[in-house]
Scaffold this active site. Structure first.
Site, PDB file in Angstrom:
ATOM      1  N   GLY A  46      -6.815  23.040  16.174  1.00 22.13           N
ATOM      2  CA  GLY A  46      -6.177  21.899  16.834  1.00 22.13           C
ATOM      3  C   GLY A  46      -6.870  21.610  18.156  1.00 22.13           C
ATOM      4  O   GLY A  46      -7.617  22.460  18.670  1.00 22.13           O
ATOM      5  N   GLN A  51      -7.165  18.652  26.762  1.00 20.36           N
ATOM      6  CA  GLN A  51      -8.135  19.760  26.849  1.00 20.36           C
ATOM      7  C   GLN A  51      -9.564  19.261  27.055  1.00 20.36           C
ATOM      8  O   GLN A  51     -10.434  20.035  27.454  1.00 20.36           O
ATOM      9  CB  GLN A  51      -8.078  20.615  25.576  1.00 20.36           C
ATOM     10  CG  GLN A  51      -6.766  21.368  25.420  1.00 20.36           C
ATOM     11  CD  GLN A  51      -6.715  22.121  24.106  1.00 20.36           C
ATOM     12  OE1 GLN A  51      -6.384  21.542  23.085  1.00 20.36           O
ATOM     13  NE2 GLN A  51      -7.049  23.377  24.127  1.00 20.36           N
ATOM     14  N   CYS A  91      -5.664  29.764  22.150  1.00 21.13           N
ATOM     15  CA  CYS A  91      -5.898  28.452  22.746  1.00 21.13           C
ATOM     16  C   CYS A  91      -7.362  28.366  23.179  1.00 21.13           C
ATOM     17  O   CYS A  91      -7.870  29.293  23.825  1.00 21.13           O
ATOM     18  CB  CYS A  91      -4.990  28.263  23.958  1.00 21.13           C
ATOM     19  SG  CYS A  91      -5.153  26.657  24.729  1.00 21.13           S
ATOM     20  N   LEU A  92      -7.994  27.260  22.845  1.00 20.81           N
ATOM     21  CA  LEU A  92      -9.405  27.083  23.210  1.00 20.81           C
ATOM     22  C   LEU A  92      -9.564  26.990  24.733  1.00 20.81           C
ATOM     23  O   LEU A  92     -10.655  27.232  25.249  1.00 20.81           O
ATOM     24  CB  LEU A  92      -9.977  25.846  22.522  1.00 20.81           C
ATOM     25  CG  LEU A  92      -9.949  25.886  20.985  1.00 20.81           C
ATOM     26  CD1 LEU A  92     -10.353  24.540  20.396  1.00 20.81           C
ATOM     27  CD2 LEU A  92     -10.859  26.992  20.449  1.00 20.81           C
ATOM     28  N   HIS A 133       2.280  23.384  19.731  1.00 17.91           N
ATOM     29  CA  HIS A 133       1.319  23.876  20.735  1.00 17.91           C
ATOM     30  C   HIS A 133       0.539  22.695  21.333  1.00 17.91           C
ATOM     31  O   HIS A 133       0.372  22.594  22.553  1.00 17.91           O
ATOM     32  CB  HIS A 133       0.382  24.885  20.060  1.00 17.91           C
ATOM     33  CG  HIS A 133      -0.727  25.413  20.904  1.00 17.91           C
ATOM     34  ND1 HIS A 133      -0.797  26.728  21.306  1.00 17.91           N
ATOM     35  CD2 HIS A 133      -1.849  24.817  21.408  1.00 17.91           C
ATOM     36  CE1 HIS A 133      -1.886  26.909  22.033  1.00 17.91           C
ATOM     37  NE2 HIS A 133      -2.560  25.758  22.107  1.00 17.91           N
ATOM     38  N   GLU A 134       0.060  21.797  20.458  1.00 16.31           N
ATOM     39  CA  GLU A 134      -0.747  20.653  20.935  1.00 16.31           C
ATOM     40  C   GLU A 134       0.113  19.654  21.711  1.00 16.31           C
ATOM     41  O   GLU A 134      -0.342  19.078  22.709  1.00 16.31           O
ATOM     42  CB  GLU A 134      -1.447  19.958  19.757  1.00 16.31           C
ATOM     43  CG  GLU A 134      -2.374  20.839  18.928  1.00 16.31           C
ATOM     44  CD  GLU A 134      -3.381  21.629  19.724  1.00 16.31           C
ATOM     45  OE1 GLU A 134      -3.756  21.209  20.834  1.00 16.31           O
ATOM     46  OE2 GLU A 134      -3.787  22.718  19.251  1.00 16.31           O
ATOM     47  N   HIS A 137       0.371  20.710  25.191  1.00 20.28           N
ATOM     48  CA  HIS A 137      -0.802  20.343  26.015  1.00 20.28           C
ATOM     49  C   HIS A 137      -0.622  18.944  26.608  1.00 20.28           C
ATOM     50  O   HIS A 137      -0.969  18.700  27.763  1.00 20.28           O
ATOM     51  CB  HIS A 137      -2.078  20.352  25.167  1.00 20.28           C
ATOM     52  CG  HIS A 137      -2.723  21.702  25.029  1.00 20.28           C
ATOM     53  ND1 HIS A 137      -3.127  22.441  26.113  1.00 20.28           N
ATOM     54  CD2 HIS A 137      -3.060  22.425  23.930  1.00 20.28           C
ATOM     55  CE1 HIS A 137      -3.689  23.583  25.685  1.00 20.28           C
ATOM     56  NE2 HIS A 137      -3.644  23.594  24.368  1.00 20.28           N
TER      57      HIS A 137
END
Ligand code: K1U
Ligand code: ZN
Length: 172
Positions: A46, A51, A91-92, A133-134, A137
């Site tokens: 994702g 991000q 998480c990236l 999660h996204e 963000h």
């Protein structure tokens, strides 16, 4: 198409609250393409526009094994949620940290796709976790915000150690 730079914690820009997309125009479509390319290259399952330092409500996801089920959610809204489940998340923007977070088990979400068409999706399992999660963000929230103070301190120590090692490698 282009690979975009992914912001890393503790970058303050990750705390920005994303604005609604007014029109899914060519600029938004190009950003969605770049976000897919960036997510697949990372690799991740994702990616939220926040991000990559674009503060509009855009998410791309692909939780499939074959990486052949791309999903784009623009202006996503959770209509219903049910149950709770604990899942290990990564998480990236917080590399190499995996921690357990409790989320809704099932969600029904309404969003626009990359053509600007509205759709409703019922999700459970990893897809439901990833959507939540996204969407966090887009609100400037990170999965590590849910950790207990003790776990958060341990994660912070690991991140600081990682950053020091990264800097040492840059110098060498
Ligand atoms: O938001 C992000 O930074 C992407 C993140 C999404 C996510 C992962 C796990 C639970 C919830 C949300 C990632 O993709 S982290 C990398 C990852 O999970 C992964 C990478 C390669 C293959 C499989 C998974
Ligand atoms: Zn993330």
């Amino acid at each position: 198409m282009a690979i975009l730079d992914i912001l890393r914690y503790p970058d303050k820009r990750l705390r920005t609250v994303a604005k609604q997309v007014d029109t899914v125009d060519e600029t938004i479509k190009a950003l969605v393409e770049d976000m897919f390319e960036t997510m697949y290259e990372a690799p991740g399952i994702g990616l939220a526009a926040t991000q990559v330092d674009f503060h509009q409500q855009i998410i791309v996801i692909d939780v499939s094994e074959e990486k052949d089920q791309p999903l784009c959610l623009i202006n996503p809204e959770i209509l219903e949620e049910e149950g709770t489940e604990s899942c290990d998340e990564g998480c990236l923007s917080v590399p190499d940290i995996y921690e357990t977070v409790e989320r809704a088990e099932k969600v029904i979400v309404r969003a626009l796709d990359q053509n600007g068409d509205e759709y409703t999706l019922q999700a459970d399992g990893l897809l439901a976790v990833c959507i939540q999660h996204e969407m966090d963000h887009l609100k400037g929230r990170l999965f590590i915000d849910y950790l207990s103070p003790l776990k958060f301190q341990r994660v912070k120590k690991r991140l600081l150690k990682q950053q020091r090692e990264d800097q040492r490698q840059l110098v060498m």
